[in-house]
Scaffold this active site. Structure first.
Site, short mmCIF file in Angstrom:
data_model
loop_
_atom_site.label_atom_id
_atom_site.label_comp_id
_atom_site.label_asym_id
_atom_site.label_seq_id
_atom_site.Cartn_x
_atom_site.Cartn_y
_atom_site.Cartn_z
N HIS A 115 37.18 36.23 53.55
CA HIS A 115 37.57 34.97 52.65
C HIS A 115 37.14 35.46 51.41
CE1 HIS A 115 40.42 31.33 55.09
NE2 HIS A 115 40.86 32.86 54.21
N CYS A 123 34.38 42.88 38.95
CA CYS A 123 35.34 43.39 37.53
C CYS A 123 36.61 42.90 37.58
CB CYS A 123 34.34 44.63 37.30
SG CYS A 123 35.50 44.93 35.14
N CYS A 147 32.04 48.64 32.67
CA CYS A 147 32.93 48.22 31.57
C CYS A 147 32.90 47.21 30.48
CB CYS A 147 33.91 48.77 32.59
SG CYS A 147 34.80 47.26 33.16
N THR A 187 37.21 24.97 62.30
CA THR A 187 38.34 25.51 61.29
C THR A 187 39.51 24.43 61.39
OG1 THR A 187 40.04 27.32 60.36
CG2 THR A 187 38.95 27.12 62.47
#
Ligand code: OAD
Length: 249
Positions: A115, A123, A147, A187
């Site tokens: 995950h 980005c 960028c 979990t």
């Protein structure tokens, strides 16, 4: 090894979830006191939520980042690393976005963050990734050094695909042969792929063991269910199951 008592180290798959980090002070998602009780996943953990209000989403992730950086690995994280050292072949698949398994001593090449990782920013335009050490929840929205576009947390949100390369690493491990031992720790096993990987790895002869104070969809398939906190149950599991951990060590 596959159920025999030969003098060989075991092949092991470990799957972990939020419960293994609970004793390090990182909240779980479901159950009493879980994050999804207090917060709305649809407003914080989806691509749509980020598009609508990136500042709200970043604030929440940055607070969680700070919590992860304050936390320390517990005895269960260290026990998983001990299992890696004693195994012939080993893979850890964690749903956790924290870095406590790495800090607990598991090798990065044997660890799949299915995950994503909360300490990574990615980005939204050029996909370049940056790893952060700590974060300030009230800082400006983070921008890409390459960028200038908006960064996003490097985690998998609801409605997104799992990272392809990481899924491929799990599949490669499964294809390389059955496991002697599959440990599923902390979990709710709410996602089908967790059940699928655990079941396929154990095959017909491997041991499937679950460590979780609560029952889960995996419980009926488990040969052993330890209903205790992981930091207590996992070190004891290693001590009490020398057939896996002492032969050929
Ligand atoms: P959950 O919060 O759903 O489940 C935590 C599990 O840990 C529960 O089954 C608890 O009973 C158990 N537990 C609690 N304390 C424990 C302890 N001390 N030792 C052992 N077990 C304990 O967390 P996950 O199953 O990891 O995904 O959740 C899976 C995914 O759902 C997360 O990765 C996140 C979440 O939405 C995304 O954000 C995509």
């Amino acid at each position: 090894m596959q159920g025999s008592t030969q003098n060989v180290k075991p092949r092991v798959l470990v799957i972990t979830g939020a419960g293994i980090s609970a004793e390090s002070g990182i909240p779980t998602f479901r159950g009493a006191g879980g994050l999804w009780e207090k917060f709305d996943a649809a407003r914080l953990a989806t691509p749509e939520a980020f598009a609508e209000d990136p500042a709200l989403v970043w604030h929440w992730y940055r607070e969680r980042r700070a919590g992860v950086c304050r936390a320390e690995p517990n005895a269960a994280h260290r026990a998983v690393a001990e299992i890696e050292r004693r195994a012939r072949d080993f893979l850890l698949v964690t749903q956790n976005v924290d870095d406590l398994h790495e800090r607990g001593g598991v090798s990065p090449e044997r660890l799949v963050h299915i995950h994503g990782e909360i300490l990574v920013s990615r980005c939204t335009h050029c996909h370049q990734e940056t790893r952060v050490k700590d974060d300030d929840p009230d800082a400006e929205l983070p921008r890409c050094a390459a960028c200038g576009a908006l960064l996003r947390p490097g985690v998998v949100w609801f409605g997104e695909l799992l990272p392809e390369m990481e899924v491929a690493r799990v599949e490669r491990f499964l294809k390389a042969g059955p496991c002697d031992l599959v440990l599923v720790i902390g979990t709710t096993a709410a996602f089908y792929y967790i059940l699928d990987w655990a079941e396929r790895a154990a095959g017909r002869h491997g041991w499937l063991a679950e460590i979780n104070p609560e029952e889960t969809p995996l419980s009926p398939l488990a040969r052993l269910s330890l209903r205790e906190p992981a930091a207590v149950a996992l070190p004891r599991f290693i001590r009490e199951h020398p057939q896996f951990f002492e032969q050929g060590a």
